[in-house]
Design an enzyme around this catalytic site. Structure first.
Site, PDB file in Angstrom:
ATOM      1  N   TYR A   1       0.812  -1.214   0.000  1.00 29.94           N
ATOM      2  CA  TYR A   1       0.000   0.000   0.000  1.00 29.94           C
ATOM      3  C   TYR A   1       0.847   1.265   0.000  1.00 29.94           C
ATOM      4  O   TYR A   1       1.737   1.417   0.825  1.00 29.94           O
ATOM      5  CB  TYR A   1      -0.902  -0.010   1.228  1.00 29.94           C
ATOM      6  CG  TYR A   1      -1.996   1.022   1.200  1.00 29.94           C
ATOM      7  CD1 TYR A   1      -3.017   0.958   0.274  1.00 29.94           C
ATOM      8  CD2 TYR A   1      -1.992   2.072   2.111  1.00 29.94           C
ATOM      9  CE1 TYR A   1      -4.037   1.900   0.257  1.00 29.94           C
ATOM     10  CE2 TYR A   1      -3.008   3.018   2.111  1.00 29.94           C
ATOM     11  CZ  TYR A   1      -4.029   2.925   1.170  1.00 29.94           C
ATOM     12  OH  TYR A   1      -5.021   3.870   1.166  1.00 29.94           O
TER      13      TYR A   1
ATOM     14  N   SER B   1       1.525  -7.621   1.956  1.00 27.22           N
ATOM     15  CA  SER B   1       0.510  -6.686   2.427  1.00 27.22           C
ATOM     16  C   SER B   1      -0.516  -6.454   1.312  1.00 27.22           C
ATOM     17  O   SER B   1      -1.126  -7.419   0.874  1.00 27.22           O
ATOM     18  CB  SER B   1       1.179  -5.385   2.881  1.00 27.22           C
ATOM     19  OG  SER B   1       0.275  -4.620   3.628  1.00 27.22           O
ATOM     20  N   GLN B   2      -0.713  -5.219   0.839  1.00 33.61           N
ATOM     21  CA  GLN B   2      -1.649  -5.031  -0.269  1.00 33.61           C
ATOM     22  C   GLN B   2      -1.255  -5.925  -1.437  1.00 33.61           C
ATOM     23  O   GLN B   2      -2.105  -6.530  -2.099  1.00 33.61           O
ATOM     24  CB  GLN B   2      -1.662  -3.568  -0.708  1.00 33.61           C
ATOM     25  CG  GLN B   2      -2.538  -3.296  -1.915  1.00 33.61           C
ATOM     26  CD  GLN B   2      -2.392  -1.855  -2.414  1.00 33.61           C
ATOM     27  OE1 GLN B   2      -3.184  -0.997  -2.089  1.00 33.61           O
ATOM     28  NE2 GLN B   2      -1.357  -1.577  -3.186  1.00 33.61           N
TER      29      GLN B   2
ATOM     30  N   ASP C   1       1.730  -8.627  14.212  1.00 36.10           N
ATOM     31  CA  ASP C   1       1.350  -7.717  13.126  1.00 36.10           C
ATOM     32  C   ASP C   1       0.027  -7.049  13.468  1.00 36.10           C
ATOM     33  O   ASP C   1      -1.021  -7.684  13.430  1.00 36.10           O
ATOM     34  CB  ASP C   1       1.239  -8.533  11.830  1.00 36.10           C
ATOM     35  CG  ASP C   1       0.981  -7.660  10.611  1.00 36.10           C
ATOM     36  OD1 ASP C   1       0.669  -6.473  10.773  1.00 36.10           O
ATOM     37  OD2 ASP C   1       1.127  -8.186   9.493  1.00 36.10           O
TER      38      ASP C   1
ATOM     39  N   HIS D   1       4.409  -5.889  11.080  1.00 33.43           N
ATOM     40  CA  HIS D   1       3.998  -5.991   9.683  1.00 33.43           C
ATOM     41  C   HIS D   1       5.171  -6.134   8.702  1.00 33.43           C
ATOM     42  O   HIS D   1       4.945  -6.391   7.531  1.00 33.43           O
ATOM     43  CB  HIS D   1       3.125  -4.789   9.324  1.00 33.43           C
ATOM     44  CG  HIS D   1       2.381  -4.949   8.051  1.00 33.43           C
ATOM     45  ND1 HIS D   1       1.609  -6.040   7.759  1.00 33.43           N
ATOM     46  CD2 HIS D   1       2.306  -4.161   6.944  1.00 33.43           C
ATOM     47  CE1 HIS D   1       1.075  -5.913   6.553  1.00 33.43           C
ATOM     48  NE2 HIS D   1       1.494  -4.784   6.047  1.00 33.43           N
TER      49      HIS D   1
END
Lengths: 324, 324, 324, 324, 324, 324
Positions: free
Chosen positions: D92, D189-190, D275, D304
């Site tokens: 992201y 992640s994204q 996370d 994360h």
């Protein structure tokens, strides 16, 4: 913390104009005279704590308005005859704390009277207070004490505090174990601002130990620092906008600059060059106005902790010499 | 903000034991009776502001101890005959603010009396206050108002505030443009806590609009939230350690749970599930104890802003129906 | 917040060179002409809310690109004949909010048209928006709206916003209850920047109320403040490094300095000296370039809240005099 | 960061109910079919950079709506015949960044296609983006991308992103230097959320490397974490209150749980137990629903950043084995 | 700070399994035996400070590896014959500080030996240290001392610290003014963890004053608190991922639980229920394992300041009774 | 971040006096000569990782004191004959990280030797270190490495680091796959400070890539920035107050200004104007003293990320030209 105030050479020469009301002296004479109508009524209650070298008294007296002000009096047990006494004022938001926090002066052979700052210390983890300020003030206020009653010099919180502090000197001087001619006032930050004021209002004190004093050079302080407690005043001004003139008029009766300009006793100041709570220019401004014999210890790499324990050792030596 | 309190289904059933002193009612009867010895002495000074639809009065009256409490009274100019009135209490740290912030009820055809919270609003940027709390309290305090006088119910700050608030209803009811039988009390957060108390102490009011109320279920609140203003109490307890019992005894006289259990009027509550200032379990605890007709609006994704403008529209409809 | 910008006397004289593209006027003429190809197509849907003194319309019209722009129109119900109207623009990240937030001008006898800022207000707790910006822009962007389409003046977000805002004046002027010769534009922060631009682009408006304007003197702003939203631009520049020239070229078409230099209407500005969101030098730079009759209210102790409710009262008096 | 989610043994068993719309598959079939009406139109422009071991192409293609999507294609120069390819999606707020950030796979003998996420990367210091999202959305939004168009599945931002991502696989598969039967999708992640969706939508891909995936188990995520970007959704809900149902309906078309339940390819997941951006329960929820062959690497002490470089080495070995 | 750990009734019963290496006792026997090969070589240099009630010695001795460890020894001047002595250990990041900070025990008639923690105190504003840790460790480390040499029990920083601390007891016991049969060890936080270990390793000490001990129940501590210094370990684990087993093996030799289970002396513990630095469950875990006579003071509203000055008064009374 | 340092035109001319000890050169000659008594003893262990274009060696050698220093050596597999080599130093708190993070230079046809910074990288999430600093220092220290041994130049941490770094050049030059006449040193922040020093101490290197160098112009740095790691020094000074003179004397042997004044090789600097970690004036001060051929890339909108990937591309082109 980076350096943010004037460079040291300019600080040493910084002696700004003061904003002094015409009736400054009259105001304080009247204030102290009114307070004097209340009997001092000191109470010294022996305090039970297993210490061997000091006699400890839970002390109180009638401060401004006759309100009871609490403190601790510690007298070296081994003393023969009256001893000198340090009257100790407290930094902002603290109180008289614990007896065992105040053993330095007694261990050096002096008495110490630790004086609560009224209303403060209610949330201090390390030096809780025990004294109320029963006077709530005639205007709304910002949280904290800086703006309580700030619209009127007669109603302002520090009028009561400074008066209590002056009377604490009288309490000390009147105790039989203490030599009233050898009183020193002392404090850091708010306590330094109080000591500075008391030294001016009671020139009979023999010395003043003034560390990183607060309550000094208000006008500059509120413009150059973004930190509390000076910012309490800014928050008040930002809300109570039509009041700015009244606020600064009130503060002119309490500004350390005006007390410093009346200071006649021996003074040992300290200042920290990275202090963004009580910026160094506000401290030097007072120091440079001080009239009596004076020294200043400069801590170049410190913030508002100032000289800390190092300065305390300076003070031990200074007082030792003063009364040696 | 994540969810941190009980799930909604448990909240709807959460009705904890209350800690109520035996003399709760006697305490408040005595308190209000003592206050009643001071004449209410309301003053309505027309306020010059270029508004066309309302008559505005800079209002004051004698609150607890006879102290002057300020407010704004706005009356719809077009009204024919007495109108209903909303008595509006203010969230923590704010004051009565500006006339033009209070035009909603007058635009809906009701009068509104906005009541300062004594001592507060001294640093509010958006709703400055204009009223002092001349009573400083009999103990040291943490900054803010939560612990002023907290060691003694008689001395506690909110004793004065709730008394002022009850008397404000009388001020409204006594004004010729207002129909004293159609008074609604209203407020959010601290204002909600005050409205909740007033509705219990003056059951003659016809409705209570209670948003995300503060001052409610103290014991749980101080244990589950780390945010102010409940934390003012924790800071006090962390400093003034021997005082915990006295503190909770005092608070039991002021806990919204005990007022809610006496609430008989129609009440519209609101609660936000992500509110970590006034946690939802403390709100539901009161709501579930409320005795009168009641509704609650649940805002699942909000923090302490609660229902905001949406809730205000709910209230307009609710009051419209109440008096329709 | 400490003072961080120029001292007041220098601010009063601060009138920097402007960076104005040669085709500034042509750009805006072309932009508005293109927009004019879309019929304004205003819709005024009566909005059901239990208010007695105003008629409320959920309003929309075709803004830039024919996109629907939403707003609230409130007209004093008691008015006899067309009334003056304030066209109100919104601060950054907010939207038109709630009807009951906009009762001031109607209570003073004026209509008010509150205009959404396209795309904004999606996360505003207190003034949610209701209008999309269907145009995503021809380049990647930083979160927020400041850099949407910033590489090309034709594609820049504020081209659409300013065009919407100009057309909102036409919507107001065209409503039968409004006197189109007595329009005032108004706003704070982003809303102030928009009002400033509209007053320059539609000199027929009779007054401009411009509080702590944003979008003004970009070059200095991004260098002296570390706060959002100006920092959105810095974050973009820090990432999209080859784009700096294009960015500043685009911004030159939207800089409040260039609009101020074209301002002919009566303007009431306000500025706060401790404003580190829209620093005072950027505000004075515009004010000192303004060509028309002008006044400025200086708030010495405030940050970006600026004059708040105090300034609103100033505006009531100012507009009252303007149309009195 | 303390542990805050379920303990590991419960995580391994956590397989919650999914909220899946009846027309989930139809929605995506229609979406991809509509996109397919735009010719893919890939462009591979040789990029001048003094690297010896790779051929670099500044790549673009027509994504959703025919919008140009940019990327980097790196092909090992020494390759003889078509090579496998990793299609890499981005976390992201980042973009495709710099060519020299993507040398791992080429150094291992695979091509890599790095795909911009439309509209993102405008403020990324370390991986700037180069691709616009020309579609602004049909509703106001919170800053960031999470709520752009969130009121309608057809209008939601990630509909465009996932479509772009699927088509990127086709771009890779169609390049002559790449073996279209050996495509792996990858991201953290994204990027992990995108890879997870693509693997479900294009089951012909041979492997999926899914690190700490975002966009997965929205309902739980927004309730248990207080951090961005999931909080963008909460901020929207807190403002646009009547929209909650529409928001969650939209999200159900994009929830990683529903993609995972359709995942048939070999997948290597990773998860970090501390996370609080993509909480471990949301990752395990997807992993436990995944249908194909699967492994998961658990990082017990990480937030994360997940497996970071360690996981990259895991992936090198995993892919080596997959295509070995 | 809200409550975040187990409720008090569960804390009182919390006695978790311990992770103890088989050679725990052998490890410490060997360690102390090796240290004993270095002559203790104490040096007591009279320190010039104007105090009247104490004799002050700038003290050093050979700690682990023969490294010089500094301290202050204060002996009540008025003492007739050997006095009891408190050996005082310091909280994390502090050093021996200033002589005048340690006047409590001498004022109560006891000697005090304040022992530097090697390598610490280099940035302590209030209690600077004066002792180096010449041993840098055999692995990279996170900033701070928690992970210096953490991959190997023999190399771990606290092996040296605990050894220094044990030898400090011998230094005290060997001084002619001190009664070696009446030694008490004392400390808060890290100092409490050290005192706890020393009491186990030198059961001849007569009492242990252990406040909010650190270095205790590592496994739980690193999982439930997000604050330093326990988080130093988590940061190391998050980086040096293959090392987790080695780390926890090392820590098992230093865990306060294992020392507590060997504690035979009289112990006065204190614990704070809102302590998120040394969570109350980690303290109770040790207390509940302690074998000797024991008391614990529970501070329900405090964070890591624990009992502060109140606890110090408890200790004065406790020691007074112990030796009375 | 706002601009806070000198304007660019003054930066370009800023060439302050240097504080250089008389025996600066002698100190470094002696230091390197002493180190040379330890055999370099390089070890190149082939590292198993599925990469096709590079040969990877887990490398170590004897640094200062004979301590083992670890690194990665990557050699392009396709190379015919010795290749140039970049010796890469690491930013503060990082270590050599992962092999796959260092593929840029090998992909451009150069070898790269990545050198751990002793003791660092123990908590780095993205580039963990693997090398101890077995020398703990002869004084207490603040957390971090800046003040380890800072009271004595011979004992100072960076004496060891710079010596390790010089020897790493020898390790590279001695490897058969590397052309010892074409060595370039490189690094950012701390790595830049190290590269700057090595280029001065080993003038045979052919180029220096120095990005936003740390460890340069200490005196100014500690006064104008409030951020770490320079603040580690201030924290030490604030605690260890009598040590200021010794501290600055030590630093004068390590100040980048004094190395820059000896720099003869080709140097490519970079600087960021909003860098408040390594303020631009400290960088320009060194650059303006540099004696050899030099260029500087100025990044006007960046903080300490400096030129990031853009600068890496500059370096690829620069080195390509240097050795082209």
């Amino acid at each position: 913390m980076p350096l943010f105030d004037l460079p040291l050479d300019q600080l040493r020469a910084y002696r700004p104009e003061r904003d002094e009301p015409a009736d400054f002296d009259a105001f304080w004479s009247r204030t102290l005279a009114e307070a004097a109508e209340h009997d001092l009524a000191p109470v010294f209650t022996p305090h039970d704590i297993p210490l061997a070298t000091v006699d400890v008294y839970d002390t109180s007296f009638a401060g401004w308005g006759g309100h009871r002000i609490n403190g601790w009096l510690l007298v070296p047990r081994a003393a023969e005859g009256p001893v000198p006494c340090v009257v100790q004022y407290i930094g902002y938001s603290g109180g008289r704390g614990f007896v065992h926090d105040h053993l330095v002066w007694p261990s050096a052979g002096l008495a110490v009277l630790v004086v609560d700052t009224r209303g403060q210390g209610g949330h201090s983890l390390h030096s809780p207070g025990a004294t109320a300020d029963p006077h709530g003030g005639a205007s709304p206020q910002a949280p904290g004490m800086m703006t309580r009653g700030i619209l009127d010099p007669d109603d302002y919180y520090y009028r009561r505090v400074f008066t209590d502090a002056v009377r604490a000197v009288e309490v000390a001087a009147g105790h039989p174990a203490i030599d009233g001619d050898r009183i020193v006032v002392s404090g850091g930050s708010q306590g330094g601002g109080i000591a500075q004021a008391v030294a001016a209002l009671r020139p009979s004190v023999k010395g003043a130990l003034i560390d990183v004093p607060f309550l000094t050079h208000f006008r500059r302080a509120v413009e150059i620092t973004g930190r509390d407690p000076y910012q309490e005043i800014v928050r008040f001004l930002a809300s109570q906008r039509p009041s700015a003139e009244a606020v600064f008029r009130t503060l002119s009766y309490f500004d350390g600059l005006n007390f410093a300009a009346r200071g006649q006793t021996s003074a040992l100041y300290s200042v920290a060059l990275m202090d963004d709570v009580c910026p160094p220019s506000t401290v030097f401004a007072a120091y440079n106005h001080w009239q009596g014999p004076k020294e200043i210890t400069v801590w170049p790499w410190n913030n508002h902790e100032g000289g800390g324990g190092f300065q305390r050792e300076e003070q031990l030596r200074y007082v030792n010499k003063l009364f040696g």
